[in-house]
Scaffold this motif. Structure first.
Motif, PDB file in Angstrom:
ATOM      1  N   VAL A  92       0.838  -1.204   0.000  1.00 38.72           N
ATOM      2  CA  VAL A  92       0.000   0.000   0.000  1.00 38.72           C
ATOM      3  C   VAL A  92       0.870   1.250   0.000  1.00 38.72           C
ATOM      4  O   VAL A  92       0.630   2.192  -0.766  1.00 38.72           O
ATOM      5  N   GLU A  93       1.897   1.273   0.850  1.00 38.72           N
ATOM      6  CA  GLU A  93       2.778   2.439   0.902  1.00 38.72           C
ATOM      7  C   GLU A  93       3.493   2.662  -0.429  1.00 38.72           C
ATOM      8  O   GLU A  93       3.614   3.793  -0.896  1.00 38.72           O
ATOM      9  N   ALA A  94       3.971   1.590  -1.038  1.00 38.59           N
ATOM     10  CA  ALA A  94       4.671   1.715  -2.323  1.00 38.59           C
ATOM     11  C   ALA A  94       3.751   2.314  -3.387  1.00 38.59           C
ATOM     12  O   ALA A  94       4.160   3.208  -4.132  1.00 38.59           O
ATOM     13  N   ILE A  95       2.519   1.854  -3.441  1.00 28.97           N
ATOM     14  CA  ILE A  95       1.565   2.371  -4.431  1.00 28.97           C
ATOM     15  C   ILE A  95       1.235   3.832  -4.130  1.00 28.97           C
ATOM     16  O   ILE A  95       1.183   4.674  -5.034  1.00 28.97           O
ATOM     17  N   LYS A  96       1.044   4.164  -2.855  1.00 25.64           N
ATOM     18  CA  LYS A  96       0.748   5.554  -2.488  1.00 25.64           C
ATOM     19  C   LYS A  96       1.900   6.491  -2.867  1.00 25.64           C
ATOM     20  O   LYS A  96       1.674   7.651  -3.200  1.00 25.64           O
ATOM     21  N   LEU A  97       3.130   5.971  -2.816  1.00 28.43           N
ATOM     22  CA  LEU A  97       4.298   6.803  -3.118  1.00 28.43           C
ATOM     23  C   LEU A  97       4.613   6.870  -4.611  1.00 28.43           C
ATOM     24  O   LEU A  97       5.528   7.586  -5.006  1.00 28.43           O
ATOM     25  N   GLY A  98       3.874   6.124  -5.436  1.00 27.99           N
ATOM     26  CA  GLY A  98       4.064   6.254  -6.875  1.00 27.99           C
ATOM     27  C   GLY A  98       4.390   4.989  -7.636  1.00 27.99           C
ATOM     28  O   GLY A  98       4.532   5.024  -8.856  1.00 27.99           O
ATOM     29  N   ALA A  99       4.551   3.859  -6.950  1.00 27.76           N
ATOM     30  CA  ALA A  99       4.812   2.607  -7.670  1.00 27.76           C
ATOM     31  C   ALA A  99       3.572   2.221  -8.467  1.00 27.76           C
ATOM     32  O   ALA A  99       2.446   2.482  -8.046  1.00 27.76           O
ATOM     33  N   THR A 100       3.792   1.614  -9.613  1.00 37.20           N
ATOM     34  CA  THR A 100       2.662   1.156 -10.412  1.00 37.20           C
ATOM     35  C   THR A 100       2.365  -0.309 -10.168  1.00 37.20           C
ATOM     36  O   THR A 100       1.284  -0.781 -10.511  1.00 37.20           O
ATOM     37  N   ASN A 101       3.316  -1.018  -9.560  1.00 34.28           N
ATOM     38  CA  ASN A 101       3.094  -2.421  -9.250  1.00 34.28           C
ATOM     39  C   ASN A 101       4.071  -2.867  -8.176  1.00 34.28           C
ATOM     40  O   ASN A 101       5.078  -2.201  -7.919  1.00 34.28           O
ATOM     41  N   TYR A 102       3.794  -4.029  -7.594  1.00 31.49           N
ATOM     42  CA  TYR A 102       4.537  -4.543  -6.456  1.00 31.49           C
ATOM     43  C   TYR A 102       4.630  -6.050  -6.627  1.00 31.49           C
ATOM     44  O   TYR A 102       3.608  -6.724  -6.743  1.00 31.49           O
ATOM     45  N   LEU A 103       5.838  -6.584  -6.702  1.00 36.43           N
ATOM     46  CA  LEU A 103       6.036  -8.018  -6.922  1.00 36.43           C
ATOM     47  C   LEU A 103       6.888  -8.624  -5.823  1.00 36.43           C
ATOM     48  O   LEU A 103       7.888  -8.039  -5.413  1.00 36.43           O
ATOM     49  N   ALA A 104       6.511  -9.825  -5.402  1.00 35.32           N
ATOM     50  CA  ALA A 104       7.328 -10.564  -4.440  1.00 35.32           C
ATOM     51  C   ALA A 104       8.424 -11.304  -5.191  1.00 35.32           C
ATOM     52  O   ALA A 104       8.207 -11.793  -6.300  1.00 35.32           O
ATOM     53  N   LYS A 105       9.608 -11.362  -4.589  1.00 34.06           N
ATOM     54  CA  LYS A 105      10.690 -12.143  -5.170  1.00 34.06           C
ATOM     55  C   LYS A 105      10.405 -13.607  -4.895  1.00 34.06           C
ATOM     56  O   LYS A 105       9.778 -13.915  -3.888  1.00 34.06           O
ATOM     57  N   PRO A 106      10.806 -14.515  -5.693  1.00 33.48           N
ATOM     58  CA  PRO A 106      11.598 -14.306  -6.901  1.00 33.48           C
ATOM     59  C   PRO A 106      10.710 -13.866  -8.062  1.00 33.48           C
ATOM     60  O   PRO A 106       9.631 -14.420  -8.271  1.00 33.48           O
ATOM     61  N   SER A 107      11.138 -12.855  -8.758  1.00 37.69           N
ATOM     62  CA  SER A 107      10.463 -12.376  -9.960  1.00 37.69           C
ATOM     63  C   SER A 107      11.505 -12.272 -11.056  1.00 37.69           C
ATOM     64  O   SER A 107      12.654 -11.926 -10.795  1.00 37.69           O
ATOM     65  N   ASN A 108      11.092 -12.563 -12.268  1.00 37.65           N
ATOM     66  CA  ASN A 108      12.037 -12.492 -13.380  1.00 37.65           C
ATOM     67  C   ASN A 108      11.655 -11.352 -14.319  1.00 37.65           C
ATOM     68  O   ASN A 108      10.685 -10.625 -14.080  1.00 37.65           O
ATOM     69  N   THR A 109      12.383 -11.221 -15.393  1.00 39.75           N
ATOM     70  CA  THR A 109      12.159 -10.145 -16.351  1.00 39.75           C
ATOM     71  C   THR A 109      10.760 -10.209 -16.945  1.00 39.75           C
ATOM     72  O   THR A 109      10.111  -9.177 -17.135  1.00 39.75           O
ATOM     73  N   ASP A 110      10.276 -11.409 -17.233  1.00 41.17           N
ATOM     74  CA  ASP A 110       8.912 -11.556 -17.763  1.00 41.17           C
ATOM     75  C   ASP A 110       7.883 -10.990 -16.783  1.00 41.17           C
ATOM     76  O   ASP A 110       6.965 -10.269 -17.179  1.00 41.17           O
ATOM     77  N   ASP A 111       8.039 -11.334 -15.495  1.00 41.82           N
ATOM     78  CA  ASP A 111       7.113 -10.840 -14.472  1.00 41.82           C
ATOM     79  C   ASP A 111       7.141  -9.316 -14.394  1.00 41.82           C
ATOM     80  O   ASP A 111       6.102  -8.667 -14.276  1.00 41.82           O
ATOM     81  N   ILE A 112       8.340  -8.754 -14.456  1.00 36.76           N
ATOM     82  CA  ILE A 112       8.487  -7.305 -14.327  1.00 36.76           C
ATOM     83  C   ILE A 112       7.888  -6.598 -15.539  1.00 36.76           C
ATOM     84  O   ILE A 112       7.157  -5.612 -15.402  1.00 36.76           O
ATOM     85  N   GLU A 113       8.177  -7.104 -16.742  1.00 38.01           N
ATOM     86  CA  GLU A 113       7.584  -6.493 -17.936  1.00 38.01           C
ATOM     87  C   GLU A 113       6.062  -6.600 -17.920  1.00 38.01           C
ATOM     88  O   GLU A 113       5.373  -5.655 -18.301  1.00 38.01           O
ATOM     89  N   ALA A 114       5.543  -7.723 -17.461  1.00 33.61           N
ATOM     90  CA  ALA A 114       4.090  -7.876 -17.346  1.00 33.61           C
ATOM     91  C   ALA A 114       3.533  -6.870 -16.344  1.00 33.61           C
ATOM     92  O   ALA A 114       2.454  -6.302 -16.555  1.00 33.61           O
ATOM     93  N   ALA A 115       4.274  -6.619 -15.262  1.00 33.64           N
ATOM     94  CA  ALA A 115       3.841  -5.630 -14.269  1.00 33.64           C
ATOM     95  C   ALA A 115       3.840  -4.225 -14.855  1.00 33.64           C
ATOM     96  O   ALA A 115       2.951  -3.418 -14.563  1.00 33.64           O
ATOM     97  N   PHE A 116       4.832  -3.905 -15.693  1.00 32.59           N
ATOM     98  CA  PHE A 116       4.828  -2.599 -16.378  1.00 32.59           C
ATOM     99  C   PHE A 116       3.575  -2.474 -17.239  1.00 32.59           C
ATOM    100  O   PHE A 116       2.936  -1.426 -17.286  1.00 32.59           O
ATOM    101  N   ALA A 117       3.206  -3.556 -17.922  1.00 32.60           N
ATOM    102  CA  ALA A 117       2.049  -3.534 -18.827  1.00 32.60           C
ATOM    103  C   ALA A 117       0.730  -3.423 -18.059  1.00 32.60           C
ATOM    104  O   ALA A 117      -0.255  -2.928 -18.605  1.00 32.60           O
ATOM    105  N   ARG A 118       0.701  -3.881 -16.813  1.00 34.46           N
ATOM    106  CA  ARG A 118      -0.526  -3.843 -16.006  1.00 34.46           C
ATOM    107  C   ARG A 118      -0.589  -2.609 -15.112  1.00 34.46           C
ATOM    108  O   ARG A 118      -1.264  -2.620 -14.096  1.00 34.46           O
ATOM    109  N   SER A 119       0.036  -1.551 -15.489  1.00 39.22           N
ATOM    110  CA  SER A 119       0.130  -0.390 -14.600  1.00 39.22           C
ATOM    111  C   SER A 119      -1.198   0.315 -14.382  1.00 39.22           C
ATOM    112  O   SER A 119      -1.359   1.045 -13.416  1.00 39.22           O
TER     113      SER A 119
END
Length: 177
Positions: A92-119
């Motif tokens: 919640v804090e990350a989103i309030k401060l401007g993050a568009t997504n939040y992922l738990a590790k382990p996350s890979n490049t595919d997960d991160i790019e998908a998170a960018f797309a789901r902003s």
């Protein structure tokens, strides 16, 4: 440098940062690495990234000020927070401060790019009861206290009324990534 494919990675784990960097470079991104808020500040003086990946825990520091700084630098920047210490409070804090997504590790490049797309979020996301166990409630409370104590384990242990080593063991057991 144009910001349409410029990615800032704020990560203190050198090996993980290099791995992410190489993976994103293979996908056509120009990648900048920062291992602290100070390093981030220096890079933002001369670069305007369009994307950022920020580790929630940078050594003994929180990555949340980096999220806030990146969002202040460019409110349109797509920022994904990665963490091995996932909790509802920090998400919640990350989103309030401007993050568009939040992922738990382990996350890979595919997960991160998908998170960018789901902003933009999904207003049709299903709602349902969330079964909560005592362990989950304990875990979320521990992370809320950690966040409130700026990720200082000794201070968090004091506030939780437990020994520092006990808290460190609990964190090591549940840590992902």
């Amino acid at each position: 440098m144009p910001n349409d494919r410029l990615l800032m990675i704020v990560e203190d784990d050198e090996a993980f940062a290099r791995t992410l960097k190489r993976s994103f470079e293979r996908r056509g991104y120009d990648v900048l690495l920062a291992d602290s808020q100070e390093a981030l500040e220096k890079l933002l003086e001369t670069h305007d990234p369009g994307y950022a990946v920020v580790d929630l825990k940078l050594g003994a520091q929180s990555g949340l000020p980096c999220v806030q700084r990146l969002h202040a630098h460019d409110p349109a920047m797509l920022i994904v927070v990665l963490t091995g210490f996932a909790s509802i409070a920090t998400a919640v804090e990350a989103i309030k401060l401007g993050a568009t997504n939040y992922l738990a590790k382990p996350s890979n490049t595919d997960d991160i790019e998908a998170a960018f797309a789901r902003s933009g979020g999904d207003p049709a996301a299903p709602l349902g009861p969330r079964p909560t166990s005592i362990k989950t409630l304990e875990w979320e409370h521990i992370h809320e206290v950690l966040k409130d104590s700026d990720f200082n384990i000794s201070e968090a242990a004091r506030r939780l009324g437990m020994h520092r080593r006990t808290l460190a063991r609990k964190l090591a057991k549940r840590q992902v990534g």
